[in-house]
Design a protein around this motif. Sequence first.
Motif, PDB file in Angstrom:
ATOM      1  N   MET A   1     -56.330  49.843 -17.584  1.00 55.27           N
ATOM      2  CA  MET A   1     -55.070  50.394 -17.061  1.00 55.27           C
ATOM      3  C   MET A   1     -54.761  49.802 -15.699  1.00 55.27           C
ATOM      4  O   MET A   1     -55.614  49.751 -14.831  1.00 55.27           O
ATOM      5  N   ASN A   4     -51.350  51.427 -10.057  1.00 55.93           N
ATOM      6  CA  ASN A   4     -50.386  51.094  -9.024  1.00 55.93           C
ATOM      7  C   ASN A   4     -50.995  51.360  -7.656  1.00 55.93           C
ATOM      8  O   ASN A   4     -51.529  52.414  -7.390  1.00 55.93           O
ATOM      9  N   PHE A   7     -49.678  54.319  -5.563  1.00 55.35           N
ATOM     10  CA  PHE A   7     -50.102  55.596  -6.068  1.00 55.35           C
ATOM     11  C   PHE A   7     -51.570  55.806  -5.773  1.00 55.35           C
ATOM     12  O   PHE A   7     -52.017  56.869  -5.417  1.00 55.35           O
TER      13      PHE A   7
ATOM     14  N   MET B   1     -40.322  49.361  -7.666  1.00 58.36           N
ATOM     15  CA  MET B   1     -39.642  48.478  -6.736  1.00 58.36           C
ATOM     16  C   MET B   1     -40.475  47.240  -6.471  1.00 58.36           C
ATOM     17  O   MET B   1     -40.173  46.431  -5.622  1.00 58.36           O
ATOM     18  N   GLU B   2     -41.563  47.131  -7.246  1.00 63.24           N
ATOM     19  CA  GLU B   2     -42.462  46.002  -7.039  1.00 63.24           C
ATOM     20  C   GLU B   2     -41.703  44.699  -7.155  1.00 63.24           C
ATOM     21  O   GLU B   2     -41.919  43.767  -6.411  1.00 63.24           O
ATOM     22  N   SER B 517     -46.178  46.012 -17.837  1.00 67.38           N
ATOM     23  CA  SER B 517     -46.978  46.802 -16.892  1.00 67.38           C
ATOM     24  C   SER B 517     -46.287  46.863 -15.542  1.00 67.38           C
ATOM     25  O   SER B 517     -45.413  46.058 -15.238  1.00 67.38           O
ATOM     26  N   ASP B 518     -46.728  47.812 -14.722  1.00 70.80           N
ATOM     27  CA  ASP B 518     -46.152  47.952 -13.388  1.00 70.80           C
ATOM     28  C   ASP B 518     -46.381  46.705 -12.548  1.00 70.80           C
ATOM     29  O   ASP B 518     -45.651  46.447 -11.593  1.00 70.80           O
ATOM     30  N   ASP B 519     -47.403  45.974 -12.893  1.00 70.21           N
ATOM     31  CA  ASP B 519     -47.776  44.820 -12.086  1.00 70.21           C
ATOM     32  C   ASP B 519     -48.042  43.624 -13.003  1.00 70.21           C
ATOM     33  O   ASP B 519     -49.184  43.235 -13.217  1.00 70.21           O
ATOM     34  N   ASP B 557     -53.439  47.646 -21.110  1.00 65.76           N
ATOM     35  CA  ASP B 557     -52.091  48.136 -20.840  1.00 65.76           C
ATOM     36  C   ASP B 557     -51.586  49.093 -21.924  1.00 65.76           C
ATOM     37  O   ASP B 557     -50.460  49.567 -21.858  1.00 65.76           O
ATOM     38  N   ALA B 560     -50.370  52.772 -21.020  1.00 67.23           N
ATOM     39  CA  ALA B 560     -50.660  52.768 -19.578  1.00 67.23           C
ATOM     40  C   ALA B 560     -49.412  52.994 -18.728  1.00 67.23           C
ATOM     41  O   ALA B 560     -49.523  53.363 -17.570  1.00 67.23           O
ATOM     42  N   VAL B 562     -46.404  54.918 -17.238  1.00 62.51           N
ATOM     43  CA  VAL B 562     -45.961  56.304 -17.110  1.00 62.51           C
ATOM     44  C   VAL B 562     -44.502  56.379 -17.554  1.00 62.51           C
ATOM     45  O   VAL B 562     -43.681  55.548 -17.167  1.00 62.51           O
ATOM     46  N   LYS B 607     -36.223  53.407 -10.208  1.00 65.54           N
ATOM     47  CA  LYS B 607     -37.409  52.560 -10.216  1.00 65.54           C
ATOM     48  C   LYS B 607     -38.219  52.812 -11.480  1.00 65.54           C
ATOM     49  O   LYS B 607     -38.097  53.842 -12.103  1.00 65.54           O
ATOM     50  N   ASP B 609     -41.809  52.159 -11.716  1.00 65.81           N
ATOM     51  CA  ASP B 609     -43.271  52.238 -11.656  1.00 65.81           C
ATOM     52  C   ASP B 609     -43.762  53.672 -11.490  1.00 65.81           C
ATOM     53  O   ASP B 609     -43.035  54.577 -11.097  1.00 65.81           O
ATOM     54  N   ALA B 610     -45.032  53.842 -11.803  1.00 66.18           N
ATOM     55  CA  ALA B 610     -45.629  55.167 -11.900  1.00 66.18           C
ATOM     56  C   ALA B 610     -45.479  55.967 -10.614  1.00 66.18           C
ATOM     57  O   ALA B 610     -45.217  57.160 -10.641  1.00 66.18           O
ATOM     58  N   ALA B 611     -45.651  55.295  -9.472  1.00 62.32           N
ATOM     59  CA  ALA B 611     -45.691  56.013  -8.212  1.00 62.32           C
ATOM     60  C   ALA B 611     -44.445  56.866  -8.023  1.00 62.32           C
ATOM     61  O   ALA B 611     -44.488  57.909  -7.377  1.00 62.32           O
TER      62      ALA B 611
END
Lengths: 425, 744
Positions: A1, A4, A7, B1-2, B517-519, B557, B560, B562, B607, B609-611
């Motif tokens: 996983m 981030n 986070f 926002m990455e 993925s977020d990244d 992933d 994975a 969110v 946005k 991503d998970a955060a």
Amino acid sequence: MQMNRRFFLHKGALAVAGTTAMPNFLVRSVLAQGVGAPGQRLVVIFQRGAADGLNVVVPYQEKNYYKMRPSIAIPQNQVVDLDGFFGLHPSLASFKPLYDQGKPLYDQGQLAIVHACGSPDMSRSHFDAQDYMESGTPGVKATEDGWLNRALQAEDTCNCAKHRDEHTAFRALALGADVPLTLAGKIPAIAISNVNNFTVAGRGPTPSPAASAFEAMYADSGDRIFHAAGDETFEAVKMLREANPAQYVPASGVNYPATEFGNSMRQIAQLLKANLGVEAAFTDVNGWDTHQNQGGVNGQLANRLSDFSASIAAFWRDMGDQGANVTLVTMSEFGRTARENGTAGTDHGHANAMFVLGGQVKGGKVYGKWPGLEDAQLNQGRDLALTTDYRQVLGEVVTHTLGAENLELVFPGARLSRAGFLKLV
Amino acid sequence: MEFLRGSIHNSIAIALCYSLCFPAPIALAQEAAAADQPSAQAHSRAQAQREHRQTDISDHLEGDERILQALDRFTFGPKPGELEAVRQMGLDKWFDQQLHPDSIDETDLNARLAQFPVMQWSTQDLLYRLPSNAMIRMAINGRAPIPEQGTLHAVYENQIYRTQAREAAQEEKKDNAAPTPGAAAANAQSPAMAASAGAANDMDANAAKTEAAAGTATMAETQQDMNNMAPAASDQAPEVSEQQIQEILKLEPEQRVLKLQEMQPAEFESFMKALRPPQRQALTAGMNPGLRESVEDLEHPEQTVAQELFAVRLAHDIYSNAQLQEVMTDFWLNHFNIYLRKNEQMPYYLASYERDVIRPHALGKFEDLLEAVAHSPAMMIYLDNAESVGPDSLASQRAKMGMARRPNAKRQDPPGINENYARELMELHTVGVNGGYTQADVIQVARVLTGWTVDRPQFGGGFQFNANRHEPGTKKVMGTKIKENGETEGRELLHFLATRPATAQFISRKLAIRFVSDDPSQALVDRMANTYMSTGGDIPSVLKTLFHSPEFWAASDYRAKVKTPLEFVVSASRASDAQIENYMPLVNALRQLGMPIYGCTPPVGYKWDAADWVSTGALVDRMNFALSLAANRLPGITVDWAPDLDMSALDSDEPAKQVIPTPESEETRLEPMLLPGGVSATTREAALEEFQKQNAQNSAEMTPVSERPAQMRRANRAPATNVYQREDQLLAGLLIGSPEFQRR
């Protein structure tokens, strides 16, 4: 996983060394004289969209101000005069008593203004500039935590023995659906959009079976992010149920505007008064991006300002003598062009005005060096020039409120010094 | 926002470098196929093997997990039975079909959309037939026609009455408070501004209340001639008796509507206010969509537009079989974000924006989409380009001459440039913030786009190029000259921006964040950007590259990402096969979860991503939504957890036929339906444990297990929920609120 990073930092239990972790010798830095008092609370308000500082705190003696803003300038006879040079937008009239009078609770006015202030970065992108301002590292994109979170970290590392030993789930609080970058980082932060709905499966005096099932489910979950969020959630729900913030109704005669921002300020007051351990609270207010038809004495900006000032003034009256331990500070990502644009609005500019309100604030004064508004004095020929870095203001505020002495941790690279403080707290 | 923060590398160099090893990932993803193809070059196979070594093969998804990964990412979440359906069809074939939405059967969706006929109308028709507050104010001033008869006449009458009542109340309040000098004059000077500030909408009453003050105050002066017509706020509204209400509710649907139309506005207002909630429901009971809309229009035409806009969007997300098209529609609506309450016309324009601009281009060429957006009135208004005027244009010259003739006129500055759209076009729509432009370029782009405006927006007019407003002369954008050529300059500019490598990178990274993925790895983004450049920005081709990339199938992933609030709410509705008559509970849930539809104020959009979506408050709201949806507590939304039980078996006395559901058996049945990828043992046990505790606690009040069939028989006669249904509802609610369901 994929985890981030932001986070990752936000959830304290998992924290690895953050980007801003400091060697110990820096922790015991030159700023070791602590003045932060226990029980102090800091409220931070972000005006998203870039408020037009020149029409908020109007330099009404500047001839060029009127020349550059033929249709949107606030006429001299309409400003709420502050000091013979600056005047408030008439929609901010409810700020005037806060600026002038301290009595009966205080010896001086509690509202201070810092003008020609803001982030030194030249970005005119809302999103970059907001990120820079919230991270507290203008020009550095890699920062993934916020200045306010680091200020709380600095409180924990201070040697002044004045910081609190125990913290609650409400220590870092955001009013809204999510945790903003300002509050993101190692210290867990909580986001609440509606205090009254903050309960799982019903409002009874004991948790419902569904709530208990969810609590067990998240507590034992191998999903680290949701495990951490779940722990905080149920702790907060429990605390809130016990504190029953519904009993903290606004003080008599205090009317908050029935707006999103008014509701946020009302709920911040509620949570502060409920003694849940809030140390830093954050909320934001939208609608400042007035490219078109922004209006003058009336209109779009005037409406935003009415809501803004009425909500803050109501909050201040509502806090009553508890305001002695509260400091409130406002900011916006950048100011707007000194000249109005072709559509009776203003475009993205540079320096802006900040408000600082608090029981310990030396109010009744407009702080900062005024750069002037003559054509030659403008930043890049188009905006109010910047003379005070906003971090200087926030550095002073967090030193005095949270006892965050290690300003190199809070604002890495800013090289803030006490000598540079405006002495407004 | 990455994606905004990430620095954009030298994409040309990367593109060149990549082209050497291009076939590798495809060969890898289609391993088996590639091995069977003798034509595969030795060179590319060597490359594939090299990449093989670099990427841990054990990390790759297999079998059903591949299907679920595709369903999680390319749809708004699997529906019950969908895993099996894709297994039957074959994953590659399914994906190919998703890339060709025209070939997909939408009978079910179309039947549901038929509930919202007005969403098919042009913006002009919408504004005329469901008038905005601004339209009503124009009608009062004689600047817009009032329809002469029928429902429409009644709609206008009611709204005029309401507007005037509101203003009278405002006036009264004003008289009591200290008047602000010059307030009325300033407002009267710019009605457009007042209109934009006065976007009152019941659904956002809090935010609108203060803003509405400006809008209504505008009319204070112009309305003075009409004082005789305007009701005073303190006027007694006519009484409506319970008997009257009962009589009207007894009528046939058509007669009911006629009766409502005949009412005088004040009477209609009182009547609607007097209705209790069940009576309000009874009022539209048995009506076809057209009649039901008529009633809503009589009541609040403006709100009808916004509500149907939300409903149609959610209906597509939940019920469309062309799921990838809807996911991409959502992606582009966020990429080219527009805020619903920019002004009073915006909800009207958004119906066409989604229907005609975004959805048809969602799986096409990026440049076509960019062109369509730039030519949409919605975007021109949202980012203020509609107002932008070249400083040396004919329009500006004329304004200057006009001012010279009337030196005392209040407004002294000629109209000019507005940079808002120009900046966001580069920063958010194409090359990205690091795309290599300067403030000078922003101004040049703004000049190129002067004259791109909207024809009479207050009446819902279309895009218009107004040559009089266009700035003359040659412009230079990012080192490229654009010669004076009217509207064509803008088209050249859009082509230039759409074909930049920086745009390919920016769009590819954003897609990779949405789907992978977020990244996402730079290698993946480069591969997608390369496809973008070689296919002229063909989005299906870019998605194919993504689909055939090993990164997409990485086990690390899997489940994975969110879910955003929209993904959560829509996937929950899909997984539970919810039957939705009323979409407003979902609309409200999204607002509470911080992601209101068309509710993102700044142009950057939400946005991904998970955060941004995992927080304490959000979890509370997600859990509560899950429980409410599963327990049928959202009005107008029905879920049915009952298995296709043979009820006669339960009545039977033969013990062998008595199927007694237990919490465990129900969990076993519901889990694969809601989460075909399964939940952890922890989640399952937590759900069941509390459940059994509760049963033990309540066993005194509740039916003992031995008597359940009898209980069920009784419940079967009465439609009220029985003990099994309550069990199922709680279990399903817990599964939808579980950590596993928050990911995709």
